[in-house]
Design a protein around this motif. Structure first.
Motif, short mmCIF file in Angstrom:
data_model
loop_
_atom_site.label_atom_id
_atom_site.label_comp_id
_atom_site.label_asym_id
_atom_site.label_seq_id
_atom_site.Cartn_x
_atom_site.Cartn_y
_atom_site.Cartn_z
N THR A 164 0.86 -1.19 0.00
CA THR A 164 0.00 0.00 0.00
C THR A 164 0.89 1.24 0.00
N THR A 169 1.47 5.69 -7.80
CA THR A 169 0.22 5.16 -8.36
C THR A 169 0.43 3.69 -8.71
N LYS A 170 -0.68 3.00 -8.99
CA LYS A 170 -0.60 1.60 -9.39
C LYS A 170 0.34 1.46 -10.60
N ASN A 171 0.16 2.32 -11.60
CA ASN A 171 0.98 2.19 -12.82
C ASN A 171 2.46 2.41 -12.54
N LEU A 183 1.67 -8.31 -11.52
CA LEU A 183 0.47 -7.86 -10.82
C LEU A 183 -0.57 -8.98 -10.74
N GLU A 186 -5.71 -5.68 -7.48
CA GLU A 186 -5.66 -4.37 -6.82
C GLU A 186 -6.81 -4.33 -5.84
N THR A 203 -3.00 3.49 -2.82
CA THR A 203 -3.04 2.40 -3.79
C THR A 203 -2.60 1.14 -3.08
N SER A 204 -3.42 0.09 -3.15
CA SER A 204 -3.02 -1.21 -2.58
C SER A 204 -3.02 -2.23 -3.71
N VAL A 205 -1.85 -2.79 -3.96
CA VAL A 205 -1.74 -3.76 -5.05
C VAL A 205 -1.06 -5.04 -4.57
#
Ligand SMILES: C[S@@+](CC[C@H](N)C(=O)[O-])C[C@H]1O[C@@H](n2cnc3c(N)ncnc32)[C@H](O)[C@@H]1O
Length: 210
Positions: A164, A169-171, A183, A186, A203-205
């Motif tokens: 997290t 950002t995720k990207n 990945l 998400e 962002t949590s991935v």
């Protein structure tokens, strides 16, 4: 992709001082200290974990840069009893141990700098705000790569890495992790819209090893 600006939050001195204060508060009035990125974030991650068939109540779970350990305390409350917390700040570990002890929770805590390597292998590695802190240090890029290599080594082949971040950002995370991790998922978090752009505050991935 731009680097983040160096900040005091990227130094161990900052965290040691902060946890010294939090120990004093905990001793004084039982306040465990900050829940970084809020309780909702913890709740969303734990709800996601609970839905995963590959994660059992006995899975070996590591929280890296655990701070006061409140994520592990919540996990323990939900029956996850094989958890470990590591942080490079001795003061954080002292605080986390006191909090767990007061509740009679068996959580293993130890001092560890992720940039110097990890002992053992884990089914799940969780990071909330630690990669962010590392990204605010000087020598940012070099440290980020060392961090990723050590997380990779510390994860079992089928293990999951949950991160997290509020700085990336995720990207950006996908781009930075691509040599080591792919990945998986998400965890949806509330979105905000500004100037037509949709973004997330945190962002949590979830990743698995490549
Ligand atoms: C933003 S705080 C988050 C603490 C905790 N994960 C939480 O969510 O409450 C960042 C944490 O990372 C720890 N940390 C920073 N760099 C580290 C490193 N190289 N190795 C281990 N811990 C580190 C700090 O001591 C601090 O506890």
């Amino acid at each position: 992709m731009d680097e983040l600006q160096e900040s005091a939050l990227g130094t161990q001195e900052y965290w040691d001082n902060r946890y010294k204060e939090e120990i004093a508060n905990f001793e004084d009035h039982g306040d465990p200290g900050e829940i970084w990125f809020g309780e909702d974030t913890v709740e969303r991650t734990i709800e996601w974990i609970k839905k995963q068939e590959s994660i059992s109540k006995n899975s070996k779970i590591l929280d890296i840069g655990c701070g006061n350990g409140m994520f592990l305390v919540e996990l323990f409350t939900q029956g996850y009893v094989n958890s470990f917390g590591m942080d490079y700040s001795e003061d954080a570990i002292e605080l986390a141990k006191s909090i767990a002890q007061k509740r009679n929770f068996k959580i293993e805590y130890s001092v560890c700098n992720i940039l110097e390597g990890l002992e053992g292998q884990f089914d799940v590695i969780h990071d909330k705000g630690t990669y962010d802190a590392i990204s605010l240090n000087a020598n940012i890029k070099e440290h980020r790569v060392t961090y990723l290599k050590n997380i990779f080594k510390g994860l079992t082949d089928t293990g999951l890495f949950i991160i997290t971040s509020c700085n990336w950002t995720k990207n950006e995370l996908v781009e930075q992790f691509t040599d080591y991790f792919e990945l998986v998922n998400e965890i949806p978090s509330p979105q905000f819209k500004f100037g037509g752009q949709v973004g997330n505050t945190v962002t949590s991935v979830i990743y698995r090893k490549r």
